[in-house]
Design a protein around this motif. Structure first.
Motif: not given
Lengths: 522, 300
Positions: B72-74, B76, B84-85, B157, B242, B244-245, B247, B251, B255, B259
């Protein structure tokens, strides 16, 4: 607020002058920044850390999230923007507009504007964007375009919009969602456009964008309003506030959104600082008017008299907020300063409760959020302690946001929080407060409110319309239809070299803008 | 492997029901300004207006045919969102496990051999701290020290090797400490065995006794723990990702639940279920390789 008719035939120079005058406060802030030329040139590239995932940067893609609007706003533009602290209507892609009747709005489009790919901007692009909104209910913009009967191009640079009834919120609502996209999107295909959106805005996409990657933008030197600064702008999503602050201290990012109060001492030293957008987010709590004891006016008033808002703002929010008086916040259409605030008075509250037949006090469940807004839980705890002094027991129940939304809509609550950022038009906010939730919309108490909303929606003249909303705000406040607490400031950590301070741009939570406004540069 | 099918059906059903029990994606995906008609259209577009059992039935039917729905969010395909993650998660899990093994096991061996020495006490103190420290706190302290104060490593990152160090260390600490303690106690037990005495008696050097005889046998419980720790790595990853951000999947899961992005959550649940089945299988195979007595069908 300026009458729309006066906006007719604005030249670019008068626009620039008007924009400077109309947004005096940010202009002052920005000119202070401009007074430090060294700091202005020191950083040609800013990295902005946002606190929410950037789900898409194509304005015509279904996807939630407010941050993406803010990012898109740098690439694409609305016809008319609502900017500055007092919702001033500012010509963007439309250079002027006028109502030829209460239901007919004509907008003259700016000539000689080019999209980032060199295509000229014409009425056809506006129509394309409009059609895209009309045909995709998943964009959630039905509230803007449902009342529209006809949306047509009179010539290559004139748009005429005819509505079924007078719709005062049409232009402000369009400012929030109607970011103009070139018709070439159709031939490019949504996939290609999603990676590399094209607009007329101050910034163009510098590098094809992919999910989970920063959005890299570069200045559009051909921008109709003059080239913006900084030259390069990057938006990076960093979820955790402490990490945003750490990166800010390292100098790897230059603006950090949403800095928690606990981190302020860290940010307010060295090369970094905190800047504030005052009173930008309303946090209010809704009573279920169909449930005991809140169906009783005196009980609701008692609760409001049992809250010491000054203490909450001063001690819990460290001064970064405002006590909430009336339904709106400063700068909103309909905000007024002449309401008699509910001052902290536990004795009066007790007396009101006794008169309402609750001499031994009351008890209720309060659904609250935690970690969603600044100090949300701490504020609720402080308020609960204050209520206790008046014999009111609030049982706090931390509730996940999605559940808060659905409980709010279905009326499954006694007291539940509602938040609203500064938006260009109050109508949808009032809908959310008084029409959407069961337990509120089915109460006789809110009938006059909805009547006033209906009237306000039809008054095109902003000043007369504001009068209606002032009346509405007074009524809702005096009838204590809500549990009023505070309006929250937005806090940003900045690298001092940027000299940036937030310039409010109203939209769906598009409430700030990172480019220094070209009109404010000299 | 076939045994896992009912488990996967059960898990997805429970998650499906729990997710639908509260919250409405239309509230979360559409702007709050959207009208009730907009919300209805959104629900219709995603089939959310149908009865629950029909929605679940369709989910199973589509899954069997290889269609896992769209986020729903993306917008895709949900599987694509997961894939992807995935690399980031695998990278972090491997790095942190490798770090834990490389540091934890030798520390445990040393502690067992130098029992009641200063080295033993220090290692065990470190292990106790490592197991009890909160990952969130540790991550922030590491950022403050190594990244902000000393400036030697990036704070967040993903992309470079340097960016992997702090997240891997933070995520690996708990496992490292656990492995050190486990290796120590397991080694102590093994060292008391008769065959170790025999090994010494036949004149083998200590090094040979430890590596060839003791450690090999002491590793069996460690392999078990590695399998079990996978679930910890998944849970702890949310916190580390979270801070260290990073991806990764942690998370994304978090999320997507918040959502109410049902397709993504269900794909992740299916995927994690499959991973667990595979890991358990792998561990059984490893057992039999390491200890011939465990082999299926052979007399104990």
């Amino acid at each position: 607020m300026t009458r729309p008719e006066q906006r007719e035939r604005l030249s670019r120079r008068t626009f620039l002058r008007g924009a400077i005058a109309s947004s005096a406060a940010p202009a002052l802030m920005a000119s202070r920044a401009a007074a430090q030329p060294a700091s202005r040139t020191a950083l040609d590239e800013w990295v902005v850390a946002v606190s929410e995932d950037i789900t898409t940067i194509d304005p015509l893609v279904e996807a939630g999230g407010a941050i993406r609007w803010m990012v898109s706003y740098h690439i694409c533009e609305p016809l008319v923007g609502y900017e500055g602290p007092s919702f001033e209507a500012v010509p963007r892609l439309a250079e002027s507009w006028k109502y030829s009747s209460d239901t007919t709005l004509e907008l003259k489009l700016r000539r000689n504007v080019k999209f980032h790919n060199g295509d000229p901007f014409t009425a056809e692009d506006v129509l394309y964007t409009y059609e895209a909104h009309r045909s995709d209910p998943k964009l959630g913009s039905g509230y803007v375009f449902d009342p529209v009967e006809k949306f047509e191009a009179v010539d290559s640079h004139t748009i005429r919009i005819v509505t079924r009834t007078p719709v005062a919120s049409l232009l402000p609502n369009m400012a929030a969602v109607f970011l103009v996209v070139p018709k070439v999107r159709r031939t490019m295909g949504p996939e290609a456009f999603r990676r590399h959106p094209i607009g007329t805005g101050m910034y163009r996409v510098a590098k094809d964008w992919a999910r989970d990657q920063p959005v890299e933008l570069q200045a559009n030197d051909a921008y109709w309003g003059g080239p913006p600064s900084p030259k390069r702008l990057q938006f990076r999503f960093i979820r955790e506030a402490s990490t945003r602050v750490a990166e800010l201290q390292r100098g790897t990012i230059h603006v950090a959104e949403n800095v928690p109060l606990a981190q302020l001492p860290l940010v307010k030293r060295g090369n970094t600082d905190v800047v504030v957008m005052k009173g930008s987010r309303i946090i209010v709590h809704e009573f279920n008017l169909m449930r005991e004891p809140f169906s009783n006016l005196k009980v609701r008033q008692a609760v409001n008299f049992a809250i010491d808002r000054d203490v909450v703002v001063k001690n819990v929010l460290q001064g970064y907020g405002l006590p909430h008086v009336g339904v709106f916040a400063p700068g909103w259409l309909g905000y007024s300063t002449d309401l008699q605030p509910y001052t902290f008075n536990p004795q009066r509250a007790k007396q009101l409760l006794a008169e309402a037949g609750h001499p031994n006090g009351i008890e209720f469940e309060w659904q609250i959020t935690e970690g969603v807004f600044q100090k949300d839980r701490e504020i609720a705890e402080a308020v609960a302690a204050q209520l206790k002094q008046a014999g009111i027991t609030a049982r706090l129940r931390v509730t996940e946001r999605a559940t808060v939304f659905s409980n709010h809509a279905s009326g499954n609550f006694s007291v539940v929080p509602v938040q609203w950022p500064g938006t260009p038009d109050p109508d949808r906010y009032l809908q959310w407060l008084f029409v959407r939730p069961k337990g509120v919309s089915d109460s006789k108490e809110t009938e006059p409110i909805r009547q006033l909303m209906e009237e306000g929606r039809r008054i095109i003249d902003p000043e007369k319309r504001a009068q209606k909303y002032r009346e509405l705000s007074r009524l809702a406040y005096e009838r204590a239809l809500l549990l009023f607490t505070h309006v929250q400031d937005e806090l940003y950590g900045i690298d001092r070299r940027t000299g940036w301070s937030p310039y409010p741009v109203r939209g769906i939570a598009v409430h700030h803008w990172y480019a220094l406004h070209p009109a404010l540069k000299r | 492997v076939l045994q896992s099918v009912p488990a996967l059906v059960g898990v997805t059903l429970v998650v499906f029901l729990l997710l639908h029990a509260s919250g409405d994606p239309a509230d979360l995906m559409l702007p709050p300004e959207a009208t009730e008609a907009d919300r209805q259209a959104f629900r219709r577009a995603h089939g959310l207006d149908r009865p629950l059992h029909v929605q679940y039935g369709l989910f199973v039917w589509h899954t069997v045919r290889g269609d896992l729905g769209r986020s729903f969010t993306y917008g895709d395909p949900a599987l694509e969102v997961l894939l992807r993650r995935l690399p980031a998660t695998v990278e972090l899990a491997l790095a942190s496990t490798a770090l834990a093994l490389l540091v934890g096991v030798p520390c445990g061996v040393i502690a067992a051999f130098r029992r009641n020495s200063i080295a033993d006490y220090l290692i065990m103190l470190g292990a106790s701290l490592g197991q009890s420290v909160a990952g969130f706190w540790l991550g922030l302290v590491l950022i403050m020290l190594l990244s902000v104060q000393l400036g030697v490593l990036p704070a967040s990152g993903r992309g470079t090797l340097a960016q992997l160090v702090l997240p891997a260390l933070t995520l690996g600490t708990w496992l490292m400490a656990l492995l050190a303690r486990l290796t120590r106690s397991s080694m102590l037990e093994v060292l008391r065995s008769d065959y170790i005495t025999t090994a010494y008696a036949k004149g083998l050097a200590t090094r040979a006794v430890v590596l060839r005889h003791a450690l090999k046998n002491a590793l069996i419980p460690i392999v078990t723990v590695l399998g079990v720790s996978l679930s910890y790595q998944m849970g702890g990853a949310v916190v580390v990702e979270t801070v260290f951000n990073w991806p990764g999947l942690g998370t994304l899961t978090f999320d997507s639940v918040l959502r109410r992005d049902y397709p993504v959550v269900l794909v992740i649940v299916l995927f994690v279920g499959l991973v667990f089945v595979a890991v358990n299988l792998l561990i059984d195979i490893l057992y039999s390789l390491m200890d011939p007595r465990i082999r299926v069908g052979s007399p104990a």
